[in-house]
Design a protein around this motif. Structure first.
Motif, PDB file in Angstrom:
ATOM      1  N   GLY B 300      35.547  31.221  49.352  1.00  0.00           N
ATOM      2  CA  GLY B 300      35.852  32.005  50.521  1.00  0.00           C
ATOM      3  C   GLY B 300      36.898  30.751  51.471  1.00  0.00           C
ATOM      4  N   ALA B 301      37.132  30.008  51.079  1.00  0.00           N
ATOM      5  CA  ALA B 301      37.979  29.171  51.906  1.00  0.00           C
ATOM      6  C   ALA B 301      39.507  29.665  51.809  1.00  0.00           C
ATOM      7  N   THR B 302      40.018  30.400  50.886  1.00  0.00           N
ATOM      8  CA  THR B 302      41.134  31.106  50.993  1.00  0.00           C
ATOM      9  C   THR B 302      41.055  32.602  50.216  1.00  0.00           C
ATOM     10  N   PHE B 303      41.751  33.237  50.677  1.00  0.00           N
ATOM     11  CA  PHE B 303      41.902  34.690  50.107  1.00  0.00           C
ATOM     12  C   PHE B 303      43.399  34.977  49.716  1.00  0.00           C
ATOM     13  N   GLU B 304      43.709  35.819  48.481  1.00  0.00           N
ATOM     14  CA  GLU B 304      44.798  36.633  48.202  1.00  0.00           C
ATOM     15  C   GLU B 304      44.592  37.836  48.440  1.00  0.00           C
ATOM     16  N   GLN B 305      45.588  38.787  48.546  1.00  0.00           N
ATOM     17  CA  GLN B 305      45.794  39.942  48.706  1.00  0.00           C
ATOM     18  C   GLN B 305      46.247  40.593  47.342  1.00  0.00           C
ATOM     19  N   LEU B 306      45.453  41.616  46.840  1.00  0.00           N
ATOM     20  CA  LEU B 306      45.793  42.046  45.608  1.00  0.00           C
ATOM     21  C   LEU B 306      46.326  43.529  45.979  1.00  0.00           C
ATOM     22  N   THR B 307      47.749  43.716  45.541  1.00  0.00           N
ATOM     23  CA  THR B 307      48.188  45.150  45.829  1.00  0.00           C
ATOM     24  C   THR B 307      48.607  45.657  44.471  1.00  0.00           C
TER      25      THR B 307
END
Lengths: 90, 368
Positions: B300-307
């Motif tokens: 939960g420290a960083t997130f990426e956006q999957l598109t």
């Protein structure tokens, strides 16, 4: 001087600044005073029969008040009425 | 590479139950009927489907032959109050009826208890079956909990129990999620319940914001291999627990939004989870009309956006709380929207394949 505070869900649709209403002894009286200042807000809080809208939630001094009792609930000069969009109906 | 998930998916929709098998969609039954959720019990292969006929009430049916034939069973029914006590809902002050309004989730029980199943309903009751779903009884310890008078509707007029999270190594430990009544944990087989702490309700005055019974967790997802780790998509944001759902820490600063309904936990990696953001409480559509799944791989420290493979232009799909699922490998994902779109991924969400855009509104998706 009862304070009325509207959640941001209302502010998207109608101009409803937080306001202080003088000499209101009940929630209903506080709203009546508020609607004199901001008549467009009335239909966002009350339905056409004058009842609290089904998916509006009210708190007086942090305590939730039910629609059945809401308009007659007493308020004091130091009360704060919070008006929220209920989470239901989403 | 195999282009489609190699596992069946049950798709519960507003107008019937569908199955996705090897990229192919088939109607499995109940055309025209709202199927609020469906699950295949991995222990005996029985498929359970929760129906809402509207006019004719909520029903449960099961199939022992992969959906070819269905048997109607006793739906969860509330007993009638014996002590004359009337609970009124805290918003409207109307009595909360002891009556099943919706069967919102069905959860097969622990592997060591083959007949046990659980289900969650609106107006907030949890039910247990010990006979493979033939009969159900109310879990009275939760229904009689003194905080129930504070529970209120989230999404529906009445409160609802939508998440039942089992603990893989302890059949007596469960966490449940209620909209809106908070997260509750039992460690003694439902005899007692402890409220989860640490969540925040921005839809209440500051005095009540930390009240555990007024929280609106939209969905709980637990990591089966590390069951002390769980994730919640809440009405007011995203949370993670590292103590078996007892306390929660908010995850902030996630783009494009921390609002949403669905969450899925990686089955073996406690640092990986997926969420499906929508713009906000007031605007329940994807940000800028772009369907995005967010994934963290670092707790939960960083997130990426999957598109990749998801629609990125004028795509106003909302994904409900049961609209995202991950399989036991952690690689296969399925996503279903209220606009009738379904997408799958076989690489943990890096790439998505559109299955259809034409289903009725999708209420729940589940790998079998």
């Amino acid at each position: 001087m009862t304070q009325l505070v509207f959640a941001k869900a209302f502010r998207r649709h109608v101009t409803c600044p937080d306001a202080v209403i003088e000499q209101a002894s009940t929630v209903g009286a506080a709203f009546a005073g508020y609607f004199e200042l901001h008549p467009a807000v009335r239909s966002y809080v009350l339905d056409d029969a004058g009842r609290i809208r089904r998916h509006v939630t009210l708190f007086v001094d942090g305590e939730q008040v039910t629609h059945v009792d809401a308009l007659t609930t007493p308020v004091t000069p130091t009360s704060t009425i919070h008006v929220f969009q209920a989470l239901s109906g989403g | 590479m195999h282009p489609h998930p190699n596992q069946d998916v049950l798709l519960s929709t507003r107008k019937g139950l569908f199955r996705l098998r090897d990229g192919q969609l088939d109607l499995l039954g109940f055309l025209g009927v709202q199927v609020s959720n469906a699950v295949r019990d991995p222990r005996d292969g029985r498929i359970h489907a929760a129906l809402d006929h509207g006019h004719f009430g909520c029903k449960l049916q099961y199939s022992d032959d992969d959906g070819a034939t269905w048997v109607e069973t006793d739906a969860p029914a509330y007993p009638q109050p014996t002590n004359g006590e009337v609970h009124v809902d805290p918003v409207r002050g109307e009595p909360v009826e002891w009556s099943t309004k919706l069967i919102w989730t069905i959860e097969p029980g622990h592997a060591s208890r083959p007949g046990e199943l659980w289900c969650g309903t609106i107006p907030g009751g949890m039910f247990r079956s010990t006979d493979r779903g033939e009969t159900w009884s109310l879990v009275e310890s939760l229904w009689d909990h003194p905080t129930r008078s504070q529970w209120f509707g989230g999404g529906f007029d009445d409160p609802g129990l939508h998440s039942i999270s089992l603990h893989p190594s302890d059949p007596d430990t469960l966490a449940v999620g209620l909209s809106a009544g908070g997260v509750w944990v039992t460690r003694d087989g439902t005899r007692s319940w402890a409220p989860a702490t640490g969540m925040n309700a921005p839809y209440t005055p500051p005095e009540e914001a930390g009240n555990p019974a007024m929280q609106d967790p939209h969905r709980i997802a637990r990591c089966p291999a590390a069951p002390e780790v769980a994730w919640v998509q809440h009405h007011g944001g995203m949370y993670r627990s590292t103590d078996g759902c007892s306390s929660w820490t908010e995850i902030t600063g996630v783009d494009p939004s921390t609002f949403g309904f669905a969450v899925a936990a990686h089955p073996t990696d406690p640092d990986t989870a997926w969420f499906v953001p929508a713009a906000s409480d007031e605007v329940r559509v994807p940000v800028d009309g772009r369907v995005v799944v967010t994934r963290t791989r670092d707790g939960g420290a960083t997130f990426e956006q999957l598109t990749d493979g998801l629609p990125q232009h004028n795509a106003w799909h909302l994904v409900y709380r049961h609209g995202l699922d991950v399989d036991a490998s952690g690689e296969q994902l399925v996503l279903g929207s209220t606009s009738g779109g379904v997408w799958t991924s076989i690489d943990g969400g890096d790439h998505w394949t559109e299955v259809t855009n034409d289903l009725p509104p999708v209420l729940a998706v589940r790998f079998t």
